[in-house]
Design a protein around this motif. Structure first.
Motif, PDB file in Angstrom:
ATOM      1  N   THR A  93       0.853  -1.187   0.000  1.00 19.86           N
ATOM      2  CA  THR A  93       0.000   0.000   0.000  1.00 19.86           C
ATOM      3  C   THR A  93       0.887   1.235   0.000  1.00 19.86           C
ATOM      4  O   THR A  93       1.822   1.340   0.798  1.00 19.86           O
ATOM      5  N   LEU A  94       0.591   2.147  -0.917  1.00 16.92           N
ATOM      6  CA  LEU A  94       1.365   3.376  -1.061  1.00 16.92           C
ATOM      7  C   LEU A  94       0.417   4.534  -1.298  1.00 16.92           C
ATOM      8  O   LEU A  94      -0.646   4.365  -1.909  1.00 16.92           O
ATOM      9  N   PRO A  95       0.794   5.734  -0.871  1.00 18.58           N
ATOM     10  CA  PRO A  95      -0.021   6.902  -1.200  1.00 18.58           C
ATOM     11  C   PRO A  95       0.057   7.200  -2.693  1.00 18.58           C
ATOM     12  O   PRO A  95       1.078   6.927  -3.336  1.00 18.58           O
ATOM     13  N   GLU A  96      -1.018   7.728  -3.249  1.00 22.35           N
ATOM     14  CA  GLU A  96      -0.967   8.190  -4.627  1.00 22.35           C
ATOM     15  C   GLU A  96      -0.172   9.489  -4.688  1.00 22.35           C
ATOM     16  O   GLU A  96      -0.280  10.340  -3.804  1.00 22.35           O
ATOM     17  N   ALA A  97       0.616   9.638  -5.721  1.00 16.73           N
ATOM     18  CA  ALA A  97       1.417  10.844  -5.875  1.00 16.73           C
ATOM     19  C   ALA A  97       0.542  11.998  -6.347  1.00 16.73           C
ATOM     20  O   ALA A  97      -0.311  11.821  -7.218  1.00 16.73           O
ATOM     21  N   ASP A  98       0.757  13.183  -5.779  1.00  9.93           N
ATOM     22  CA  ASP A  98      -0.005  14.354  -6.170  1.00  9.93           C
ATOM     23  C   ASP A  98       0.843  15.339  -6.969  1.00  9.93           C
ATOM     24  O   ASP A  98       0.591  16.534  -6.989  1.00  9.93           O
ATOM     25  N   TYR A  99       1.883  14.821  -7.621  1.00 13.22           N
ATOM     26  CA  TYR A  99       2.691  15.643  -8.511  1.00 13.22           C
ATOM     27  C   TYR A  99       2.946  14.864  -9.788  1.00 13.22           C
ATOM     28  O   TYR A  99       2.751  13.658  -9.849  1.00 13.22           O
ATOM     29  N   ARG A 100       3.394  15.556 -10.813  1.00 11.90           N
ATOM     30  CA  ARG A 100       3.411  14.977 -12.149  1.00 11.90           C
ATOM     31  C   ARG A 100       4.818  14.567 -12.582  1.00 11.90           C
ATOM     32  O   ARG A 100       5.818  15.050 -12.061  1.00 11.90           O
ATOM     33  N   VAL A 101       4.829  13.704 -13.575  1.00 18.69           N
ATOM     34  CA  VAL A 101       6.084  13.310 -14.194  1.00 18.69           C
ATOM     35  C   VAL A 101       6.679  14.495 -14.931  1.00 18.69           C
ATOM     36  O   VAL A 101       5.963  15.296 -15.550  1.00 18.69           O
ATOM     37  N   ASP A 102       7.995  14.628 -14.862  1.00 19.67           N
ATOM     38  CA  ASP A 102       8.707  15.672 -15.599  1.00 19.67           C
ATOM     39  C   ASP A 102       8.415  15.526 -17.087  1.00 19.67           C
ATOM     40  O   ASP A 102       8.307  14.408 -17.607  1.00 19.67           O
ATOM     41  N   CYS A 103       8.286  16.641 -17.793  1.00 17.32           N
ATOM     42  CA  CYS A 103       7.925  16.593 -19.214  1.00 17.32           C
ATOM     43  C   CYS A 103       9.063  16.103 -20.099  1.00 17.32           C
ATOM     44  O   CYS A 103       8.838  15.735 -21.259  1.00 17.32           O
ATOM     45  N   ARG A 104      10.283  16.095 -19.579  1.00 16.64           N
ATOM     46  CA  ARG A 104      11.422  15.650 -20.372  1.00 16.64           C
ATOM     47  C   ARG A 104      11.481  14.120 -20.451  1.00 16.64           C
ATOM     48  O   ARG A 104      10.989  13.430 -19.560  1.00 16.64           O
ATOM     49  N   HIS A 105      12.080  13.620 -21.538  1.00 17.63           N
ATOM     50  CA  HIS A 105      12.394  12.197 -21.606  1.00 17.63           C
ATOM     51  C   HIS A 105      13.496  11.915 -20.591  1.00 17.63           C
ATOM     52  O   HIS A 105      14.324  12.779 -20.273  1.00 17.63           O
ATOM     53  N   ALA A 106      13.511  10.706 -20.063  1.00 12.53           N
ATOM     54  CA  ALA A 106      14.513  10.326 -19.067  1.00 12.53           C
ATOM     55  C   ALA A 106      15.932  10.626 -19.537  1.00 12.53           C
ATOM     56  O   ALA A 106      16.752  11.149 -18.763  1.00 12.53           O
ATOM     57  N   ALA A 107      16.238  10.325 -20.791  1.00 13.76           N
ATOM     58  CA  ALA A 107      17.597  10.572 -21.301  1.00 13.76           C
ATOM     59  C   ALA A 107      17.929  12.065 -21.276  1.00 13.76           C
ATOM     60  O   ALA A 107      19.066  12.454 -20.963  1.00 13.76           O
ATOM     61  N   GLU A 108      16.954  12.898 -21.574  1.00 11.09           N
ATOM     62  CA  GLU A 108      17.173  14.346 -21.526  1.00 11.09           C
ATOM     63  C   GLU A 108      17.417  14.815 -20.102  1.00 11.09           C
ATOM     64  O   GLU A 108      18.312  15.638 -19.847  1.00 11.09           O
ATOM     65  N   LEU A 109      16.631  14.298 -19.160  1.00 10.42           N
ATOM     66  CA  LEU A 109      16.827  14.678 -17.764  1.00 10.42           C
ATOM     67  C   LEU A 109      18.191  14.233 -17.263  1.00 10.42           C
ATOM     68  O   LEU A 109      18.880  14.983 -16.550  1.00 10.42           O
ATOM     69  N   ILE A 110      18.598  13.035 -17.639  1.00 11.86           N
ATOM     70  CA  ILE A 110      19.922  12.549 -17.246  1.00 11.86           C
ATOM     71  C   ILE A 110      21.014  13.475 -17.774  1.00 11.86           C
ATOM     72  O   ILE A 110      21.903  13.913 -17.035  1.00 11.86           O
ATOM     73  N   VAL A 111      20.948  13.788 -19.050  1.00 13.59           N
ATOM     74  CA  VAL A 111      21.961  14.652 -19.667  1.00 13.59           C
ATOM     75  C   VAL A 111      21.983  16.026 -19.023  1.00 13.59           C
ATOM     76  O   VAL A 111      23.044  16.553 -18.641  1.00 13.59           O
ATOM     77  N   GLU A 112      20.820  16.651 -18.908  1.00 15.93           N
ATOM     78  CA  GLU A 112      20.762  18.012 -18.383  1.00 15.93           C
ATOM     79  C   GLU A 112      21.216  18.082 -16.930  1.00 15.93           C
ATOM     80  O   GLU A 112      21.869  19.054 -16.517  1.00 15.93           O
ATOM     81  N   THR A 113      20.906  17.051 -16.159  1.00 24.74           N
ATOM     82  CA  THR A 113      21.326  17.028 -14.759  1.00 24.74           C
ATOM     83  C   THR A 113      22.837  16.904 -14.651  1.00 24.74           C
ATOM     84  O   THR A 113      23.484  17.627 -13.876  1.00 24.74           O
ATOM     85  N   ILE A 114      23.418  16.005 -15.413  1.00 22.18           N
ATOM     86  CA  ILE A 114      24.873  15.805 -15.370  1.00 22.18           C
ATOM     87  C   ILE A 114      25.607  17.055 -15.858  1.00 22.18           C
ATOM     88  O   ILE A 114      26.595  17.485 -15.247  1.00 22.18           O
ATOM     89  N   MET A 115      25.117  17.648 -16.930  1.00 25.62           N
ATOM     90  CA  MET A 115      25.793  18.818 -17.497  1.00 25.62           C
ATOM     91  C   MET A 115      25.688  20.042 -16.585  1.00 25.62           C
ATOM     92  O   MET A 115      26.519  20.958 -16.655  1.00 25.62           O
ATOM     93  N   ALA A 116      24.670  20.077 -15.719  1.00 28.09           N
ATOM     94  CA  ALA A 116      24.479  21.222 -14.817  1.00 28.09           C
ATOM     95  C   ALA A 116      25.313  21.116 -13.541  1.00 28.09           C
ATOM     96  O   ALA A 116      25.491  22.109 -12.826  1.00 28.09           O
ATOM     97  N   GLU A 117      25.821  19.918 -13.250  1.00 25.21           N
ATOM     98  CA  GLU A 117      26.596  19.701 -12.028  1.00 25.21           C
ATOM     99  C   GLU A 117      28.094  19.742 -12.340  1.00 25.21           C
ATOM    100  O   GLU A 117      28.509  19.545 -13.483  1.00 25.21           O
TER     101      GLU A 117
END
Length: 312
Positions: A93-117
């Motif tokens: 049993t888990l609570p339902e999430a009340d926030y949304r998935v990021d609009c970026r594709h996972a690969a884009e989020l990975i790239v942008e996160t790494i490049m920003a750090e």
């Protein structure tokens, strides 16, 4: 002490859930992003599970992005419903999430996160099929030099589980795994040879059940159902919790012994497709960028998990 920044790429999944709880509850870890890939269940189901686990683990400030729904070149994967159920987390049993998935594709989020750090500050922790990681490396090759290391759960140098010598995550998308292993970033392969030592024994489950928290209650549900499914499907009396082993290594490399070894992924063998071919015949060459995990300190490992659950 400076926190260790990680991106978790996952397919929750019971043991993925344990990995996320471990990362969220350990004070040395800073989860920068969570990305999802089809594996233990379909992309839609594992993404929903990731959102709900993140809420429970107080990671709802972390961006969560959905990625690949199928392998790079092959047909849709066969999900592991026999182990993880139709939802991926049956019996919990888990609570339902009340926030949304990021609009970026996972690969884009990975790239942008790494490049920003800062360079060499982010560790990639893939604990599902490697499709998103391969896509990210092709989308922006600069991340290969910027990543601190890739600590992945997958493969095995002596054993497989879906085939005699192929493990589930690698076999689901061997072409993606080939791309990831052939890149020159440092890789630690936490495979079945190691994770089959991470057994959720009766003593472990009793200790976790005695912790009075929502996270501990959920983890008890996870280990209970995981045990039942593993016993029925694989004949194991105690289930191995694969995925948190990779997170545990990032937290404390002394939790396991590793050895440098050259690893290649077999993509074309009739009986060995998905095999992580590991050369243990001789010492690895000086330029070897891959290591394999060999022996787990089981007490140290489970202490990390119980401490994390208490912190949550």
């Amino acid at each position: 002490m400076q926190k260790k920044k990680i991106i978790i790429d996952c397919d929750p999944g019971y043991d993925d859930a344990v990995a996320i709880l471990l990362a969220a509850g350990n004070p040395l870890i800073d989860v920068l992003a969570i990305t999802t890939v089809a594996g233990n269940q379909t992309l839609e189901k594992v993404t929903r599970n990731a959102l709900r686990i993140a809420k429970l683990a107080h990671l709802d400030h972390v961006p969560i992005a959905a990625g690949a729904a199928r392998p790079l070149l092959r047909d849709q994967i066969v999900v592991a419903a026999n182990i993880h159920g139709e939802s991926g987390l049956d019996g919990t049993t888990l609570p339902e999430a009340d926030y949304r998935v990021d609009c970026r594709h996972a690969a884009e989020l990975i790239v942008e996160t790494i490049m920003a750090e800062p360079e060499k500050s982010v560790t990639l922790v893939p604990i599902g099929p490697l499709t998103n990681i391969a896509l990210a490396a092709r989308l922006e090759p600069k991340i290969v030099d910027r990543v601190k290391e890739v600590v992945l759960m997958g493969g095995g140098f002596h054993i497989g589980n879906v085939k005699p010598m192929a493990e589930f995550n690698i076999e689901n998308d061997p072409e993606a795994a080939h791309i990831v292993f052939e890149e020159k970033w440092p890789i630690v392969m936490v495979g079945l040879d190691l994770t089959y030592q991470a057994l959720a024994t009766a003593a472990v489950k009793k200790e976790i059940a005695g912790i009075d928290s929502q996270a501990a209650h959920f983890l008890t549900q996870v280990l209970t159902r995981f045990s039942e499914n593993y016993k029925r499907s694989k004949g194991f009396d105690e289930p191995p919790v694969h995925d948190p082993c990779a997170v545990a290594y990032v937290i404390d490399p002394m939790v396991m012994q590793t050895r440098k070894a050259v690893v290649h992924v077999e993509c074309w063998g009739r009986y060995s497709n998905g095999m992580t071919v590991t050369d243990l015949r001789r010492p690895a060459p000086e330029d070897c960028h891959t290591s394999v995990a060999i022996k787990l300190d089981q007490t140290r490992f489970w202490n990390l998990i119980t401490d994390a659950v208490k912190n949550l």
